[in-house]
Design a protein around this motif. Sequence first.
Motif, PDB file in Angstrom:
ATOM      1  N   GLY A  14      75.823  48.600 119.655  1.00  0.00           N
ATOM      2  CA  GLY A  14      76.753  49.142 118.668  1.00  0.00           C
ATOM      3  C   GLY A  14      77.934  49.835 119.318  1.00  0.00           C
ATOM      4  N   VAL A  15      79.152  49.496 118.880  1.00  0.00           N
ATOM      5  CA  VAL A  15      80.373  50.144 119.336  1.00  0.00           C
ATOM      6  C   VAL A  15      81.054  50.768 118.123  1.00  0.00           C
ATOM      7  N   GLY A  16      81.191  52.084 118.132  1.00  0.00           N
ATOM      8  CA  GLY A  16      81.866  52.776 117.047  1.00  0.00           C
ATOM      9  C   GLY A  16      83.366  52.804 117.286  1.00  0.00           C
ATOM     10  N   ILE A  17      84.138  52.547 116.232  1.00  0.00           N
ATOM     11  CA  ILE A  17      85.602  52.541 116.312  1.00  0.00           C
ATOM     12  C   ILE A  17      86.155  53.530 115.299  1.00  0.00           C
ATOM     13  N   VAL A  18      86.909  54.513 115.775  1.00  0.00           N
ATOM     14  CA  VAL A  18      87.663  55.406 114.894  1.00  0.00           C
ATOM     15  C   VAL A  18      89.100  54.921 114.899  1.00  0.00           C
ATOM     16  N   ALA A  19      89.607  54.530 113.729  1.00  0.00           N
ATOM     17  CA  ALA A  19      90.960  53.983 113.628  1.00  0.00           C
ATOM     18  C   ALA A  19      91.787  54.826 112.662  1.00  0.00           C
ATOM     19  N   PRO A  20      93.115  54.809 112.796  1.00  0.00           N
ATOM     20  CA  PRO A  20      93.965  55.497 111.820  1.00  0.00           C
ATOM     21  C   PRO A  20      93.797  54.878 110.437  1.00  0.00           C
ATOM     22  N   PHE A  21      94.142  55.613 109.408  1.00  0.00           N
ATOM     23  CA  PHE A  21      93.918  55.153 108.030  1.00  0.00           C
ATOM     24  C   PHE A  21      94.664  53.863 107.714  1.00  0.00           C
ATOM     25  N   ASP A  22      95.793  53.581 108.400  1.00  0.00           N
ATOM     26  CA  ASP A  22      96.579  52.386 108.085  1.00  0.00           C
ATOM     27  C   ASP A  22      96.262  51.208 109.002  1.00  0.00           C
ATOM     28  N   PHE A  23      95.191  51.302 109.778  1.00  0.00           N
ATOM     29  CA  PHE A  23      94.821  50.214 110.684  1.00  0.00           C
ATOM     30  C   PHE A  23      94.460  48.966 109.888  1.00  0.00           C
ATOM     31  N   ALA A  24      95.026  47.805 110.279  1.00  0.00           N
ATOM     32  CA  ALA A  24      94.842  46.576 109.491  1.00  0.00           C
ATOM     33  C   ALA A  24      94.348  45.397 110.319  1.00  0.00           C
ATOM     34  N   LEU A  25      93.944  45.631 111.569  1.00  0.00           N
ATOM     35  CA  LEU A  25      93.621  44.516 112.458  1.00  0.00           C
ATOM     36  C   LEU A  25      92.158  44.504 112.884  1.00  0.00           C
ATOM     37  N   ASP A  26      91.258  44.811 111.953  1.00  0.00           N
ATOM     38  CA  ASP A  26      89.827  44.767 112.260  1.00  0.00           C
ATOM     39  C   ASP A  26      89.444  43.413 112.862  1.00  0.00           C
ATOM     40  N   ARG A  27      89.969  42.344 112.272  1.00  0.00           N
ATOM     41  CA  ARG A  27      89.628  40.997 112.734  1.00  0.00           C
ATOM     42  C   ARG A  27      90.048  40.790 114.194  1.00  0.00           C
ATOM     43  N   GLU A  28      91.187  41.343 114.589  1.00  0.00           N
ATOM     44  CA  GLU A  28      91.627  41.171 115.974  1.00  0.00           C
ATOM     45  C   GLU A  28      90.661  41.829 116.950  1.00  0.00           C
ATOM     46  N   LEU A  29      90.162  43.011 116.613  1.00  0.00           N
ATOM     47  CA  LEU A  29      89.183  43.666 117.486  1.00  0.00           C
ATOM     48  C   LEU A  29      87.942  42.799 117.676  1.00  0.00           C
ATOM     49  N   TRP A  30      87.469  42.207 116.590  1.00  0.00           N
ATOM     50  CA  TRP A  30      86.248  41.406 116.649  1.00  0.00           C
ATOM     51  C   TRP A  30      86.416  40.193 117.556  1.00  0.00           C
ATOM     52  N   ARG A  31      87.616  39.692 117.737  1.00  0.00           N
ATOM     53  CA  ARG A  31      87.810  38.476 118.527  1.00  0.00           C
ATOM     54  C   ARG A  31      87.519  38.703 120.006  1.00  0.00           C
ATOM     55  N   TRP A  32      87.555  39.943 120.473  1.00  0.00           N
ATOM     56  CA  TRP A  32      87.215  40.240 121.874  1.00  0.00           C
ATOM     57  C   TRP A  32      85.720  40.517 122.066  1.00  0.00           C
ATOM     58  N   VAL A  33      84.942  40.497 120.997  1.00  0.00           N
ATOM     59  CA  VAL A  33      83.560  40.997 121.050  1.00  0.00           C
ATOM     60  C   VAL A  33      82.564  39.853 121.176  1.00  0.00           C
ATOM     61  N   PRO A  34      81.629  39.926 122.143  1.00  0.00           N
ATOM     62  CA  PRO A  34      80.585  38.902 122.241  1.00  0.00           C
ATOM     63  C   PRO A  34      79.600  39.000 121.081  1.00  0.00           C
ATOM     64  N   ASP A  35      78.763  37.969 120.930  1.00  0.00           N
ATOM     65  CA  ASP A  35      77.894  37.862 119.753  1.00  0.00           C
ATOM     66  C   ASP A  35      76.836  38.955 119.668  1.00  0.00           C
TER      67      ASP A  35
END
Length: 316
Positions: A14-35
């Motif tokens: 599990g990797v926790g991500i704290v993002a600013p309220f206007d963050f819109a690129l959740d999908r981009e983060l997932w593209r670097w993540v292994p299964d």
Amino acid sequence: MDVSFLGGPLPQHGVGIVAPFDFALDRELWRWVPDDVSLHVTRTPFVPVEVSLDLARLVSEHETLREAVRALSAVAPEVVAYACTSGSFVGGGAGERAMVAAMAQAGEVPSLTTSGALLDALHEIDARRVAIVTPYTKSVTDSLEDYLDESGITITGRSYLGLTREIWRVPYRDVVDMAREAAGDAPDALFISCTNLPTYDVIPQLEAELRMPVLSANQVTMWAALRAVGKEAVGPYQALLDPVARRGPAAMTPSPPPTTADETGGLHEPGGSEPGPEPEAALAGAGTEAAEPLESAGELGAGPPGADEWGGQPPL
């Protein structure tokens, strides 16, 4: 039907991500993540302020970060990353370190920020002279330059858009144009700032054209977070993730095939004498997805003829 033989889902890191309220690129983060890694994303509370130094300070207040990390503790992440570049460089190096300490104390888990991850990534690729690209206003861009200068990084060039809202809507074409403008003075690397600026597909394209490592905010965040849990980020050919890529696009050129003896005792090369693909051509489609079209190779360029690996610069 009995499906008990499946044994359940794969165990996950599990990797926790704290993002600013206007963050819109959740999908981009997932593209670097292994299964075998799951992202658990939470956001800071909304504040009616446009992107600015004031907003950077508001979304990085220690109590705001502590509350976000405590919320994530319910799913027990192994590491927590604060995915905001301006929010983590606005207070300088001391401010960034204080944020990491506040997060680690609140969640009792290793913590990091995008700006701290950037310094680690620059050290990883041994880059001391850096060009920067940002979507920010001049004052926020100046603050990034101050943060890097404090850390011993020389800024060789920069380009910024002056945006105060909806940064996630910036197209790749604008990112490419800014990169070309900023990278004219042969830096060791290029950094594209802001976790809300799309960069995933454009990184290998820019590395092929500019002949230098290209880092981005989301890339360094995920690289550092995954490394903290013993995993490696995945993605198309790029210098930070692939040590081979740090030697430049020429490393993509196939090795010469072995010679073999023919029936008459002479030597020949299997497969004829057809030339291998140009390294830029090999990179042009590396890891891209059809759903997110990029500029053609002609639009992106292929660098000056005759340049060695990183455009005449010594290998990193």
